[in-house]
Motif scaffolding. Sequence first.
Motif, PDB file in Angstrom:
ATOM      1  N   ALA A  46      95.547  23.017 -21.394  1.00 38.64           N
ATOM      2  CA  ALA A  46      96.192  24.243 -20.940  1.00 38.64           C
ATOM      3  C   ALA A  46      95.362  25.487 -21.210  1.00 38.64           C
ATOM      4  O   ALA A  46      95.832  26.604 -21.001  1.00 38.64           O
ATOM      5  CB  ALA A  46      97.552  24.380 -21.629  1.00 38.64           C
TER       6      ALA A  46
ATOM      7  N   ARG B 292      95.168  28.483 -18.856  1.00 39.18           N
ATOM      8  CA  ARG B 292      96.378  29.270 -18.648  1.00 39.18           C
ATOM      9  C   ARG B 292      96.540  30.375 -19.686  1.00 39.18           C
ATOM     10  O   ARG B 292      97.323  31.310 -19.497  1.00 39.18           O
ATOM     11  CB  ARG B 292      97.605  28.357 -18.693  1.00 39.18           C
TER      12      ARG B 292
ATOM     13  N   ILE C 217     104.511  36.721 -19.933  1.00 40.20           N
ATOM     14  CA  ILE C 217     104.871  36.225 -21.256  1.00 40.20           C
ATOM     15  C   ILE C 217     106.020  37.040 -21.844  1.00 40.20           C
ATOM     16  O   ILE C 217     106.183  38.232 -21.521  1.00 40.20           O
ATOM     17  CB  ILE C 217     103.649  36.253 -22.206  1.00 40.20           C
TER      18      ILE C 217
ATOM     19  N   TYR D  83      97.786  39.310 -20.487  1.00 40.69           N
ATOM     20  CA  TYR D  83      99.142  38.909 -20.124  1.00 40.69           C
ATOM     21  C   TYR D  83      99.919  40.099 -19.559  1.00 40.69           C
ATOM     22  O   TYR D  83      99.563  41.264 -19.774  1.00 40.69           O
ATOM     23  CB  TYR D  83      99.892  38.399 -21.360  1.00 40.69           C
TER      24      TYR D  83
ATOM     25  N   GLY E 193     106.401  33.062 -17.687  1.00 35.08           N
ATOM     26  CA  GLY E 193     105.819  31.730 -17.561  1.00 35.08           C
ATOM     27  C   GLY E 193     105.503  31.131 -18.919  1.00 35.08           C
ATOM     28  O   GLY E 193     105.436  29.911 -19.072  1.00 35.08           O
ATOM     29  N   GLN E 194     105.289  32.001 -19.912  1.00 34.95           N
ATOM     30  CA  GLN E 194     105.008  31.559 -21.270  1.00 34.95           C
ATOM     31  C   GLN E 194     105.854  32.368 -22.246  1.00 34.95           C
ATOM     32  O   GLN E 194     106.271  33.488 -21.947  1.00 34.95           O
ATOM     33  CB  GLN E 194     103.516  31.730 -21.597  1.00 34.95           C
TER      34      GLN E 194
ATOM     35  N   ASN F 285     104.323  28.887 -25.982  1.00 32.31           N
ATOM     36  CA  ASN F 285     104.819  27.702 -25.281  1.00 32.31           C
ATOM     37  C   ASN F 285     104.916  27.949 -23.781  1.00 32.31           C
ATOM     38  O   ASN F 285     105.063  29.093 -23.329  1.00 32.31           O
ATOM     39  CB  ASN F 285     106.220  27.324 -25.788  1.00 32.31           C
ATOM     40  N   ASP F 286     104.869  26.862 -23.021  1.00 35.42           N
ATOM     41  CA  ASP F 286     105.228  26.917 -21.615  1.00 35.42           C
ATOM     42  C   ASP F 286     106.728  27.181 -21.538  1.00 35.42           C
ATOM     43  O   ASP F 286     107.533  26.483 -22.160  1.00 35.42           O
ATOM     44  CB  ASP F 286     104.889  25.597 -20.926  1.00 35.42           C
TER      45      ASP F 286
ATOM     46  N   THR G 192     108.746  23.996 -19.781  1.00 35.64           N
ATOM     47  CA  THR G 192     108.757  22.682 -20.431  1.00 35.64           C
ATOM     48  C   THR G 192     108.853  22.749 -21.953  1.00 35.64           C
ATOM     49  O   THR G 192     109.190  21.757 -22.599  1.00 35.64           O
ATOM     50  CB  THR G 192     107.481  21.898 -20.084  1.00 35.64           C
TER      51      THR G 192
ATOM     52  N   GLN H 160     106.292  23.014 -23.790  1.00 37.68           N
ATOM     53  CA  GLN H 160     105.039  22.479 -24.319  1.00 37.68           C
ATOM     54  C   GLN H 160     104.270  23.565 -25.060  1.00 37.68           C
ATOM     55  O   GLN H 160     104.137  24.691 -24.610  1.00 37.68           O
ATOM     56  CB  GLN H 160     104.162  21.954 -23.182  1.00 37.68           C
ATOM     57  N   SER H 161     103.748  23.212 -26.222  1.00 36.96           N
ATOM     58  CA  SER H 161     102.962  24.150 -27.002  1.00 36.96           C
ATOM     59  C   SER H 161     101.560  24.274 -26.411  1.00 36.96           C
ATOM     60  O   SER H 161     100.847  23.283 -26.237  1.00 36.96           O
ATOM     61  CB  SER H 161     102.874  23.689 -28.456  1.00 36.96           C
ATOM     62  N   LEU H 162     101.155  25.509 -26.096  1.00 37.77           N
ATOM     63  CA  LEU H 162      99.845  25.775 -25.511  1.00 37.77           C
ATOM     64  C   LEU H 162      98.849  26.284 -26.547  1.00 37.77           C
ATOM     65  O   LEU H 162      97.653  26.002 -26.458  1.00 37.77           O
ATOM     66  CB  LEU H 162      99.974  26.809 -24.387  1.00 37.77           C
TER      67      LEU H 162
END
Length: 201
Positions: free
Chosen positions: A35, A38, A44, A75, A84-85, A146-147, A150, A152-154
């Motif tokens: 990721a 991104r 954010i 960002y 998005g994040q 995170n995302d 989802t 998910q940790s970026l």
Amino acid sequence: MHRFALALVASLAMAGCALPPTGPVQVTRFVSQPAIERLGSGTIFVETAPGENGDEDALRTYKAAIARQLVALGYRETSRDQAGQVAQVRVSRTVIDAAASRGPVSVGVGGSTGTYGSGVGLGIGLNLGGGKAREQVSTRLEVRINDALTGQSLWEGRALFDVASTALLADSAQNASVMVEALFQEFPGNDGETVEVSVAK
């Protein structure tokens, strides 16, 4: 000899009044390689991490500093539902003395785990005549990006910083500025790296 003795006493007295050293800021970061492209772009939202029970006023100061830094990195800050994040923030501030110690702290991204060394950056006070060792404020700042969809940790990072309780950098606004700048220096950084960022006295 008399003059030497007076000079020695004066020197010890000045040492006894000296404040413990400041910093540096110890920073450890973990990056999700898939990721990485991104990071540093898109929308954010900065929020308090789930389960964080710290002082909300202090958290607000650190979150504002983080939001400014993220915008400077590329960002665009938006509302939670449009982001998005999501950057989740934790802050802990404690008073320590020369006898205090810090245990290891772990943080991970995408299943990998990194461990911080124990006893790093502890306050050192010179105790003359049985007086109390000088206190320091120890601050730990954690940020996880995170995302938003989802979870998910970026990216994940942690900064540790000790400063004399009477110093200007013990103030939450000054402290936040220094720690956030150190944490996001050369963002996103290298996966698993630990660096020390010097702080101007």
